[in-house]
Design a protein around this motif. Structure first.
Motif, mmCIF file in Angstrom:
data_model
loop_
_atom_site.group_PDB
_atom_site.id
_atom_site.type_symbol
_atom_site.label_atom_id
_atom_site.label_comp_id
_atom_site.label_asym_id
_atom_site.label_seq_id
_atom_site.Cartn_x
_atom_site.Cartn_y
_atom_site.Cartn_z
ATOM 1 N N GLY A 245 15.384 60.669 71.201
ATOM 2 C CA GLY A 245 15.495 59.430 71.537
ATOM 3 C C GLY A 245 14.649 58.728 72.758
ATOM 4 N N LEU A 246 14.677 57.368 72.966
ATOM 5 C CA LEU A 246 13.802 56.544 73.772
ATOM 6 C C LEU A 246 12.407 57.131 73.763
ATOM 7 C CD1 LEU A 246 16.567 56.467 76.552
ATOM 8 C CD2 LEU A 246 15.618 54.717 75.151
ATOM 9 N N THR A 247 11.909 57.444 72.609
ATOM 10 C CA THR A 247 10.489 57.768 72.657
ATOM 11 C C THR A 247 9.891 57.009 71.661
ATOM 12 O OG1 THR A 247 11.369 59.219 70.703
ATOM 13 C CG2 THR A 247 11.025 60.395 72.479
ATOM 14 N N ASN A 248 8.444 56.762 72.052
ATOM 15 C CA ASN A 248 7.462 55.841 71.460
ATOM 16 C C ASN A 248 7.677 54.347 71.742
ATOM 17 O OD1 ASN A 248 8.078 57.791 69.275
ATOM 18 N ND2 ASN A 248 6.074 57.226 68.598
ATOM 19 N N ASP A 249 8.897 53.933 72.365
ATOM 20 C CA ASP A 249 9.403 52.598 72.633
ATOM 21 C C ASP A 249 10.493 52.755 73.074
ATOM 22 O OD1 ASP A 249 8.973 50.098 72.561
ATOM 23 O OD2 ASP A 249 8.932 49.788 70.515
ATOM 24 N N PHE A 250 10.880 51.402 73.765
ATOM 25 C CA PHE A 250 12.299 51.130 74.347
ATOM 26 C C PHE A 250 12.978 50.045 73.868
ATOM 27 C CE2 PHE A 250 10.352 54.356 76.999
ATOM 28 C CZ PHE A 250 11.398 54.880 77.604
ATOM 29 N N THR A 251 13.555 50.035 72.862
ATOM 30 C CA THR A 251 14.031 48.868 72.011
ATOM 31 C C THR A 251 15.622 48.811 72.065
ATOM 32 O OG1 THR A 251 13.812 49.864 69.967
ATOM 33 C CG2 THR A 251 12.089 48.505 70.574
ATOM 34 N N GLY A 252 16.347 49.019 73.060
ATOM 35 C CA GLY A 252 17.702 48.892 73.320
ATOM 36 C C GLY A 252 18.382 49.622 72.331
ATOM 37 N N TYR A 253 19.762 49.393 71.972
ATOM 38 C CA TYR A 253 20.679 50.262 71.386
ATOM 39 C C TYR A 253 20.639 50.063 69.729
ATOM 40 C CZ TYR A 253 22.970 51.174 75.609
ATOM 41 O OH TYR A 253 23.326 51.676 76.808
ATOM 42 N N PHE A 254 20.819 50.985 69.020
ATOM 43 C CA PHE A 254 20.741 50.697 67.541
ATOM 44 C C PHE A 254 22.362 51.133 67.280
ATOM 45 C CE2 PHE A 254 16.244 52.793 67.596
ATOM 46 C CZ PHE A 254 15.635 51.209 67.840
ATOM 47 N N VAL A 255 22.725 49.927 66.858
ATOM 48 C CA VAL A 255 24.215 49.917 66.446
ATOM 49 C C VAL A 255 24.670 49.899 64.933
ATOM 50 C CG1 VAL A 255 26.318 48.657 66.730
ATOM 51 C CG2 VAL A 255 24.713 48.690 68.614
ATOM 52 N N PRO A 256 25.521 50.774 64.604
ATOM 53 C CA PRO A 256 25.617 50.961 63.067
ATOM 54 C C PRO A 256 26.200 49.424 62.557
ATOM 55 C CG PRO A 256 27.047 52.785 64.216
ATOM 56 C CD PRO A 256 26.364 51.723 65.222
ATOM 57 N N PRO A 257 25.570 49.053 61.403
ATOM 58 C CA PRO A 257 25.889 47.437 60.875
ATOM 59 C C PRO A 257 27.380 47.283 60.805
ATOM 60 C CG PRO A 257 24.004 48.699 59.910
ATOM 61 C CD PRO A 257 24.381 49.673 60.537
ATOM 62 N N TRP A 258 27.988 48.534 60.211
ATOM 63 C CA TRP A 258 29.695 48.354 59.993
ATOM 64 C C TRP A 258 30.218 48.252 61.270
ATOM 65 C CZ3 TRP A 258 26.332 52.202 58.657
ATOM 66 C CH2 TRP A 258 26.495 53.436 59.333
ATOM 67 N N ASP A 259 29.837 48.194 62.612
ATOM 68 C CA ASP A 259 30.666 48.018 63.748
ATOM 69 C C ASP A 259 29.510 47.081 64.638
ATOM 70 O OD1 ASP A 259 32.315 48.396 65.717
ATOM 71 O OD2 ASP A 259 31.676 50.525 66.756
ATOM 72 N N TYR A 260 28.893 46.277 64.066
ATOM 73 C CA TYR A 260 28.117 45.236 65.050
ATOM 74 C C TYR A 260 28.897 44.043 64.946
ATOM 75 C CZ TYR A 260 23.727 43.701 66.719
ATOM 76 O OH TYR A 260 22.791 43.284 67.697
ATOM 77 N N GLU A 261 29.395 43.615 66.465
ATOM 78 C CA GLU A 261 30.071 42.666 66.530
ATOM 79 C C GLU A 261 29.359 41.750 68.029
ATOM 80 O OE1 GLU A 261 32.882 41.507 64.976
ATOM 81 O OE2 GLU A 261 33.068 43.349 63.865
ATOM 82 N N LEU A 262 29.277 40.389 67.338
ATOM 83 C CA LEU A 262 28.651 39.576 68.275
ATOM 84 C C LEU A 262 29.707 38.430 68.705
ATOM 85 C CD1 LEU A 262 25.105 38.897 66.835
ATOM 86 C CD2 LEU A 262 25.901 40.373 68.715
ATOM 87 N N ALA A 263 29.641 37.998 69.738
ATOM 88 C CA ALA A 263 30.691 36.738 70.307
ATOM 89 C C ALA A 263 29.861 35.470 69.818
ATOM 90 C CB ALA A 263 30.564 36.771 71.883
ATOM 91 N N SER A 264 30.940 34.566 69.993
ATOM 92 C CA SER A 264 30.750 33.168 69.438
ATOM 93 C C SER A 264 29.206 32.673 70.267
ATOM 94 C CB SER A 264 31.619 32.209 69.781
ATOM 95 O OG SER A 264 31.858 32.134 71.168
ATOM 96 N N THR A 265 28.980 33.396 71.486
ATOM 97 C CA THR A 265 27.688 32.957 72.166
ATOM 98 C C THR A 265 26.903 34.508 72.217
ATOM 99 O OG1 THR A 265 28.774 31.369 73.729
ATOM 100 C CG2 THR A 265 26.408 32.378 74.374
ATOM 101 N N PRO A 266 26.298 34.690 71.150
ATOM 102 C CA PRO A 266 25.679 36.101 70.902
ATOM 103 C C PRO A 266 24.783 36.391 71.809
ATOM 104 C CG PRO A 266 24.727 34.463 69.277
ATOM 105 C CD PRO A 266 25.856 33.617 70.028
ATOM 106 N N TYR A 267 24.825 37.779 72.385
ATOM 107 C CA TYR A 267 24.081 38.467 73.236
ATOM 108 C C TYR A 267 24.278 38.129 74.593
ATOM 109 C CZ TYR A 267 21.831 39.109 68.773
ATOM 110 O OH TYR A 267 21.413 39.192 67.287
#
Length: 303
Positions: A245-267
């Motif tokens: 993990g965290l190799t080649n690049d640092f692009t944050g978390y990879f979250v499963p699409p079936w458990d990806y939740e955003l607030a009404s003001t996302p991020y």
């Protein structure tokens, strides 16, 4: 012996954050103490000393998403004695892990005088939907790295003119071993799933906390097709699968699409419940693309 070892390559999934958020000392956290034991030796649970193997220890994190360690973990000395503070916890975790590594090396299950090598990588763009990251790029907080594939003279919107960054994934074949690099913090669920002998949940502990707000729906989880299923069959059978993990690049978390939740003001705001990782991910469209191209890369076999 110590004169024979060139290096020890350690792959383990845990955030090096055991010294806590109040720590102001420059430190490599548990990884530093782990390295010292592997190279120089350490004391085990029965009080006996195992000699170090010398050389240089190289630590690469694993599938370290969803805050794998140190949350909810209470380290103790070998005899169960509680530790005085977080720095002592980091030291103890590192020294105990180091001892387990040395113990595994006492009677290695595999030795090789030589083996075939293969390497390939894929470079590709992924969408950056996270508003926080748009601001950070604009303020040069990510250095000279640039957003691509959008019109900088026009506003970035949720549904148009979304920028990308270029990232990459690589696969190594080293004899019986297969190594896969991940350019961020992968949720272990995407690596091993929730069932089978490689997915671990303590007995009596539910996979999803029933009291959790805004929980994932287990009925939507796939039953197969996780990354572990795409490693070479012989690597799977011998448990020679390395997720770097965290190799080649640092692009944050990879979250499963079936458990990806955003607030009404996302991020900018975390969704209700346990959804911190989404606020530090590039967005929900990145992982499906990384996953597809990773599967293609892993399917390639040397001629």
């Amino acid at each position: 012996g110590t004169t024979d070892t060139i290096a020890t390559f350690i792959n383990y999934a845990a955030h090096p954050e055991y010294e806590g958020s109040r720590n102001t000392i420059m430190s490599s956290d548990f990884a530093g103490w782990m390295r010292n034991v592997v190279e120089d030796g350490g004391i085990g649970p029965d009080g006996t000393m195992l000699a170090g193997v010398g050389g240089i220890s190289v630590f690469v994190n694993g599938a370290v998403g969803v805050q794998i360690g140190p949350n909810y973990i209470h380290p103790a000395e070998w005899d169960g004695t509680a530790l005085a503070d977080e720095r002592a916890e980091a030291r103890t975790v590192g020294e105990q892990l180091g001892w387990h590594i040395l113990n595994a090396l006492v009677s290695p299950t595999e030795t090789h005088d030589g083996f075939p090598l293969a390497f390939r990588r894929a470079r590709f763009p992924i969408l950056v939907q996270n508003t926080n990251y748009h601001i950070a790029f604009g303020q040069m907080l990510f250095g000279p790295r640039a957003l691509i594939d959008y019109d900088p003279s026009r506003p970035i919107r949720r549904d148009s003119n979304i920028p990308s960054i270029e990232t990459e994934v690589a696969v190594f074949d080293m004899g019986p071993i297969q190594m896969l690099t991940m350019p961020g913090e992968l949720d272990p669920l995407l690596f091993v799933g929730i069932t089978g002998d490689r997915a671990f949940t303590p007995a009596g502990t539910p996979v999803i906390n029933p009291a959790q707000v805004n929980p994932a729906d287990l009925a939507t989880f796939p039953t197969s097709g996780y990354l572990v299923d795409h490693f070479r069959a012989d690597a799977r059978d011998s448990d020679n699968m390395w997720l770097l993990g965290l190799t080649n690049d640092f692009t944050g978390y990879f979250v499963p699409p079936w458990d990806y939740e955003l607030a009404s003001t996302p991020y900018l705001v975390e969704a209700e419940g346990d959804h911190y990782e989404e606020t530090n991910s590039v967005g929900p469209l990145a992982w499906p693309r990384i996953e597809r191209l990773t599967h293609e890369l892993m399917a390639w076999t040397p001629p």
